[in-house]
Design an enzyme around this catalytic site. Structure first.
Site, PDB file in Angstrom:
ATOM      1  CB  CYS A   4      -1.104   0.103   1.006  1.00 41.52           C
ATOM      2  SG  CYS A   4      -1.624   1.549   1.525  1.00 41.52           S
ATOM      3  CB  CYS A   7       1.129   1.122   4.254  1.00 43.19           C
ATOM      4  SG  CYS A   7      -0.652   0.797   5.106  1.00 43.19           S
ATOM      5  CG  ASP A  30      -2.709  14.966  -3.796  1.00 44.52           C
ATOM      6  OD1 ASP A  30      -3.802  14.492  -3.460  1.00 44.52           O
ATOM      7  OD2 ASP A  30      -2.278  14.970  -4.824  1.00 44.52           O
ATOM      8  CG  HIS A  46      -4.384  -0.775   5.091  1.00 39.61           C
ATOM      9  ND1 HIS A  46      -3.660   0.049   3.731  1.00 39.61           N
ATOM     10  CD2 HIS A  46      -5.402  -1.318   4.820  1.00 39.61           C
ATOM     11  CE1 HIS A  46      -4.608  -0.202   3.038  1.00 39.61           C
ATOM     12  NE2 HIS A  46      -5.635  -1.112   3.385  1.00 39.61           N
ATOM     13  CG  ASN A  86     -12.725  11.391  -3.707  1.00 38.44           C
ATOM     14  OD1 ASN A  86     -13.658  12.072  -3.488  1.00 38.44           O
ATOM     15  ND2 ASN A  86     -11.576  11.718  -4.080  1.00 38.44           N
ATOM     16  N   GLY A  92     -14.803   7.435  -6.487  1.00 38.55           N
ATOM     17  CA  GLY A  92     -13.984   8.104  -7.117  1.00 38.55           C
ATOM     18  C   GLY A  92     -12.614   7.913  -6.268  1.00 38.55           C
ATOM     19  CG  HIS A  97      -3.809   4.027   3.620  1.00 42.76           C
ATOM     20  ND1 HIS A  97      -2.971   3.227   4.181  1.00 42.76           N
ATOM     21  CD2 HIS A  97      -4.165   4.980   4.731  1.00 42.76           C
ATOM     22  CE1 HIS A  97      -2.965   3.623   5.377  1.00 42.76           C
ATOM     23  NE2 HIS A  97      -3.403   4.724   5.607  1.00 42.76           N
ATOM     24  CG  HIS A  99      -6.872   9.744   0.962  1.00 40.02           C
ATOM     25  ND1 HIS A  99      -6.885   8.224   0.395  1.00 40.02           N
ATOM     26  CD2 HIS A  99      -7.289  10.222  -0.183  1.00 40.02           C
ATOM     27  CE1 HIS A  99      -7.438   8.333  -0.759  1.00 40.02           C
ATOM     28  NE2 HIS A  99      -7.504   9.230  -1.372  1.00 40.02           N
ATOM     29  CG  HIS A 101      -8.462  14.575  -1.056  1.00 40.18           C
ATOM     30  ND1 HIS A 101      -7.734  14.747  -2.091  1.00 40.18           N
ATOM     31  CD2 HIS A 101      -8.842  13.533  -1.040  1.00 40.18           C
ATOM     32  CE1 HIS A 101      -7.440  13.650  -2.700  1.00 40.18           C
ATOM     33  NE2 HIS A 101      -8.411  12.808  -2.214  1.00 40.18           N
TER      34      HIS A 101
END
Ligand code: 5GP
Ligand code: ZN
Length: 114
Positions: A4, A7, A30, A46, A86, A92, A97, A99, A101
């Protein structure tokens, strides 16, 4: 999860531009920013997606949500920010993993009253 990418970022195996780290959470910029400020907050543990989070993960999720505000300010969001999670294929999500944004920064073409 050994294969991953997030990870690996959490473990420092893949370099990233980190803006925050503690024992449970990492935040990093990002790679392909969609706004003047665009960073991601991930759990070190994870969790594949928000749809895979368990009730025992809720304190961690709350902590991550709370961090959005603090880190957004630190990164230069002075007039608000967007939070996007997402989730799953139809949501999308590209990296499996969990996250958050956080997107912000000046949008001079938008004029809000507040
Ligand atoms: P998703 O579409 O899964 O919600 O968003 C994944 C995000 O991760 C994308 O915005 C993409 O630019 C970012 N991303 C993918 N790989 C990497 C990477 O190796 N490093 C960093 N910093 N961001 C990445
Ligand atoms: Zn992972």
């Amino acid at each position: 999860m050994s294969d991953c990418i997030f990870c690996k970022i959490a473990e420092g195996e893949i370099p990233s531009n980190k803006v925050y780290e503690d024992d449970e959470v990492v935040a990093f910029k990002d790679l392909h920013p969609q706004a003047p400020v665009h960073f991601l907050i991930i759990p070190k543990k994870h969790i594949t997606s928000l749809d895979h989070a368990q009730p025992e993960d809720e304190p961690l999720l709350g902590k991550m949500l709370g961090l959005t505000r603090r880190l957004a300010r630190e990164q230069g969001c002075e007039n608000g920010f967007r939070v996007v999670i997402n989730t799953g294929r139809d949501g999308g999500q590209e990296v499996p993993h969990l996250h958050i944004h956080v997107l912000g920064g000046p949008r001079p073409w938008k004029r809000n009253e507040f």
